[in-house]
Scaffold this motif. Structure first.
Motif, PDB file in Angstrom:
ATOM      1  N   PHE A   1       0.835  -1.199   0.000  1.00  0.00           N
ATOM      2  CA  PHE A   1       0.000   0.000   0.000  1.00  0.00           C
ATOM      3  C   PHE A   1       0.873   1.254   0.000  1.00  0.00           C
ATOM      4  O   PHE A   1       0.583   2.239  -0.699  1.00  0.00           O
ATOM      5  CB  PHE A   1      -0.940   0.022   1.205  1.00  0.00           C
ATOM      6  N   SER A   2       1.940   1.234   0.782  1.00  0.00           N
ATOM      7  CA  SER A   2       2.822   2.398   0.840  1.00  0.00           C
ATOM      8  C   SER A   2       3.417   2.697  -0.530  1.00  0.00           C
ATOM      9  O   SER A   2       3.488   3.855  -0.962  1.00  0.00           O
ATOM     10  CB  SER A   2       3.933   2.150   1.865  1.00  0.00           C
TER      11      SER A   2
ATOM     12  N   GLU B   1      -1.491  -6.592 -11.397  1.00  0.00           N
ATOM     13  CA  GLU B   1      -2.159  -7.738 -10.786  1.00  0.00           C
ATOM     14  C   GLU B   1      -1.546  -8.067  -9.427  1.00  0.00           C
ATOM     15  O   GLU B   1      -0.343  -7.878  -9.204  1.00  0.00           O
ATOM     16  CB  GLU B   1      -2.025  -8.949 -11.713  1.00  0.00           C
ATOM     17  N   ASN B   2      -2.387  -8.563  -8.510  1.00  0.00           N
ATOM     18  CA  ASN B   2      -1.916  -9.025  -7.198  1.00  0.00           C
ATOM     19  C   ASN B   2      -1.052  -7.987  -6.498  1.00  0.00           C
ATOM     20  O   ASN B   2      -0.052  -8.319  -5.864  1.00  0.00           O
ATOM     21  CB  ASN B   2      -1.128 -10.334  -7.330  1.00  0.00           C
ATOM     22  N   LEU B   3      -1.452  -6.735  -6.588  1.00  0.00           N
ATOM     23  CA  LEU B   3      -0.596  -5.661  -6.095  1.00  0.00           C
ATOM     24  C   LEU B   3      -0.441  -5.665  -4.578  1.00  0.00           C
ATOM     25  O   LEU B   3       0.597  -5.246  -4.060  1.00  0.00           O
ATOM     26  CB  LEU B   3      -1.127  -4.307  -6.566  1.00  0.00           C
ATOM     27  N   LEU B   4      -1.434  -6.155  -3.840  1.00  0.00           N
ATOM     28  CA  LEU B   4      -1.365  -6.150  -2.381  1.00  0.00           C
ATOM     29  C   LEU B   4      -0.860  -7.461  -1.803  1.00  0.00           C
ATOM     30  O   LEU B   4      -0.144  -7.469  -0.802  1.00  0.00           O
ATOM     31  CB  LEU B   4      -2.744  -5.863  -1.786  1.00  0.00           C
ATOM     32  N   THR B   5      -1.244  -8.576  -2.403  1.00  0.00           N
ATOM     33  CA  THR B   5      -1.068  -9.886  -1.764  1.00  0.00           C
ATOM     34  C   THR B   5      -0.218 -10.829  -2.620  1.00  0.00           C
ATOM     35  O   THR B   5      -0.382 -12.042  -2.560  1.00  0.00           O
ATOM     36  CB  THR B   5      -2.429 -10.534  -1.487  1.00  0.00           C
ATOM     37  N   PHE B   6       0.681 -10.284  -3.410  1.00  0.00           N
ATOM     38  CA  PHE B   6       1.493 -11.090  -4.314  1.00  0.00           C
ATOM     39  C   PHE B   6       2.201 -12.212  -3.546  1.00  0.00           C
ATOM     40  O   PHE B   6       2.914 -11.980  -2.572  1.00  0.00           O
ATOM     41  CB  PHE B   6       2.532 -10.221  -5.013  1.00  0.00           C
ATOM     42  N   GLY B   7       1.991 -13.453  -3.980  1.00  0.00           N
ATOM     43  CA  GLY B   7       2.677 -14.593  -3.410  1.00  0.00           C
ATOM     44  C   GLY B   7       2.147 -15.064  -2.069  1.00  0.00           C
ATOM     45  O   GLY B   7       2.644 -16.047  -1.519  1.00  0.00           O
ATOM     46  N   LEU B   8       1.138 -14.393  -1.521  1.00  0.00           N
ATOM     47  CA  LEU B   8       0.592 -14.766  -0.217  1.00  0.00           C
ATOM     48  C   LEU B   8      -0.566 -15.739  -0.397  1.00  0.00           C
ATOM     49  O   LEU B   8      -1.474 -15.497  -1.191  1.00  0.00           O
ATOM     50  CB  LEU B   8       0.117 -13.524   0.549  1.00  0.00           C
ATOM     51  N   LYS B   9      -0.534 -16.824   0.329  1.00  0.00           N
ATOM     52  CA  LYS B   9      -1.575 -17.846   0.210  1.00  0.00           C
ATOM     53  C   LYS B   9      -2.666 -17.695   1.269  1.00  0.00           C
ATOM     54  O   LYS B   9      -3.648 -18.427   1.261  1.00  0.00           O
ATOM     55  CB  LYS B   9      -0.953 -19.239   0.340  1.00  0.00           C
ATOM     56  N   ALA B  10      -2.502 -16.754   2.173  1.00  0.00           N
ATOM     57  CA  ALA B  10      -3.468 -16.607   3.266  1.00  0.00           C
ATOM     58  C   ALA B  10      -4.838 -16.215   2.733  1.00  0.00           C
ATOM     59  O   ALA B  10      -4.962 -15.538   1.711  1.00  0.00           O
ATOM     60  CB  ALA B  10      -2.978 -15.546   4.254  1.00  0.00           C
TER      61      ALA B  10
ATOM     62  N   VAL C   1     -12.284   0.426   0.667  1.00  0.00           N
ATOM     63  CA  VAL C   1     -12.438   1.768   1.249  1.00  0.00           C
ATOM     64  C   VAL C   1     -11.198   2.607   0.982  1.00  0.00           C
ATOM     65  O   VAL C   1     -11.280   3.785   0.603  1.00  0.00           O
ATOM     66  CB  VAL C   1     -12.729   1.657   2.758  1.00  0.00           C
ATOM     67  N   ARG C   2     -10.024   2.009   1.162  1.00  0.00           N
ATOM     68  CA  ARG C   2      -8.786   2.763   0.979  1.00  0.00           C
ATOM     69  C   ARG C   2      -8.567   3.145  -0.487  1.00  0.00           C
ATOM     70  O   ARG C   2      -8.138   4.271  -0.780  1.00  0.00           O
ATOM     71  CB  ARG C   2      -7.604   1.955   1.518  1.00  0.00           C
TER      72      ARG C   2
END
Length: 300
Positions: free
Chosen positions: A23-24, A45-54, A66-67
Motif C-alpha cells: 500500500f505504501s 495484478e496481485n498488487l497487495l497480496t502477491f505470493g501470499l496464500k493466506a 475503502v482505501r
C-alpha cells in the motif's frame, strides 16, 4: 465527449512482507501520477497480496476497497486497482455520496469456504465503484522457471463475464494477465464497444520475455483497440521473477510508451516505474474509419 486522456501506468514489484508495504508503494505511485496530471491510473495484478496464500477476511477486503476509494477521490483519478482476492460482491450508493463502506458492499458468497475471485475493481474520480471484473482465465501451467508449476485455480474461483465500463473518454474493457492469451475474450470486449482495454498483469519472466509485447500488440491490432498493460516487474523472491515492461499500444500496433528503454538494455524494463502518456481515441476512430476491419468480419 473529450476523447483524449492522460494515463499513468504504475508498475510495481510487490513484496511478500505484506499488504501495508505494498500500500505504501502504490500510494507513492498514485501521488506521482496525480502530480503528472494523470486522469487514469492503472495498477498491476496481485498488487497487495502477491505470493501470499493466506485467506483474507471480508473485513480486510472491505478495508482495501475503502482505501482505494479514498485514494481515487483524494487524487481525483479514475483508478484501476490491479487485482485483489475478493469474494463475490455488489455495491450500492445508499447515501448518494459514492463513498465505499461496509454498509455499501453486499456479499454474495454463501459459504465461508468459498474461494475468492481475482478481482479488478475500477473506481471513478469521486471514489465510486464503476465496475468489478473477476478474472475468467486462471493460470494453471508449467513454466520453465524456478517456480515450475503455477496453479491459480487452487486459490481462486473463475469469473464468468467480460466487463466493459463507461468512462469520460470512451468505453474501457478490463482483463487480467492470463486473459491476454485468449483472443476471443478481447473480441468480446470489442463487441461490447470497448475503445481501450486495461490489463493488470504479473507475467512471469520466462513467458513475458517472449510473449508479453507480442500478445499486447496482437490484441491491439486484431481488435483496433488501445491496450494498456501494467505488469509486475522484478524479483519478488529468489524463485519468483516477473517481466515488467508495462506499455501502451495503439490500435495500429505501435508502442507509444513503455517502462525502460526501447531495446530493454540491462533489464531497464524492471523495477518500479511510473509511465505517463496521452491516449488519443480520436486517432483510433480515424483508424477504424479508414480501415473498417470490424465491418468485414465473415464469422461473428
Amino acid at each position: 465527449m473529450v476523447r483524449r486522456f492522460r494515463v499513468g501506468l504504475c508498475q510495481m514489484v510487490s513484496q511478500l512482507e505484506g499488504v501495508e508495504t505494498n500500500f505504501s508503494t502504490l500510494e507513492g505511485l498514485l501521488g506521482r501520477a496525480s502530480k503528472a496530471n494523470c486522469q487514469l491510473a492503472v495498477l498491476p495484478e496481485n498488487l497487495l497480496t502477491f505470493g501470499l496464500k493466506a485467506r483474507f477476511t471480508r473485513d480486510e477486503q472491505v478495508e482495501w476497497l475503502v482505501r482505494f476509494s479514498a485514494l481515487a477521490r483524494a487524487h481525483k483519478l479514475w483508478l484501476v486497482a490491479g487485482s485483489m482476492p475478493l469474494h463475490g460482491f455488489s455495491w450500492a450508493d445508499r447515501d448518494g455520496d459514492g463513498k465505499v463502506s461496509a454498509d455499501t458492499i453486499l456479499w454474495h458468497d454463501a459459504s465461508e469456504g468459498a474461494k475468492p475471485f481475482a478481482t479488478c475493481v475500477v473506481f471513478d474520480d469521486q471514489g465510486r465503484i464503476a465496475s468489478a471484473y473477476r478474472k475468467m482465465h486462471l493460470f494453471d501451467a508449467d513454466v520453465k522457471d524456478n517456480m515450475g508449476a503455477y496453479r491459480e485455480s487452487d486459490s481462486f474461483a473463475h469469473g464468468d463475464m467480460p466487463v466493459v465500463c463507461e468512462t469520460p473518454w470512451g468505453r474501457m474493457g478490463v482483463g487480467i494477465c492470463y486473459d491476454l492469451r485468449f483472443p476471443e475474450y478481447f473480441r468480446a470486449l470489442r463487441q461490447q464497444g470497448a475503445d481501450f482495454v486495461v490489463l493488470p498483469s504479473a507475467f512471469t519472466w520466462a513467458t513475458g520475455k517472449v510473449h508479453w509485447e507480442l500478445l499486447l500488440r496482437a490484441r491491439a491490432v486484431e481488435n483496433q483497440i488501445v491496450m494498456i498493460g501494467v505488469n509486475q516487474g522484478g524479483e519478488h523472491t529468489p524463485q519468483r521473477k516477473t517481466w515488467g515492461d508495462s506499455m501502451v499500444v495503439n490500435g495500429w500496433g505501435e508502442i507509444i510508451a513503455r517502462a525502460g528503454d526501447d531495446k530493454l538494455l540491462e533489464d531497464s524494463q524492471l523495477g518500479e516505474h511510473l509511465v505517463v502518456t496521452q491516449v488519443d481515441l480520436d486517432e483510433l476512430e480515424l483508424l477504424r474509419k479508414d480501415m473498417p476491419v470490424w465491418n468485414h468480419r465473415r464469422l461473428q
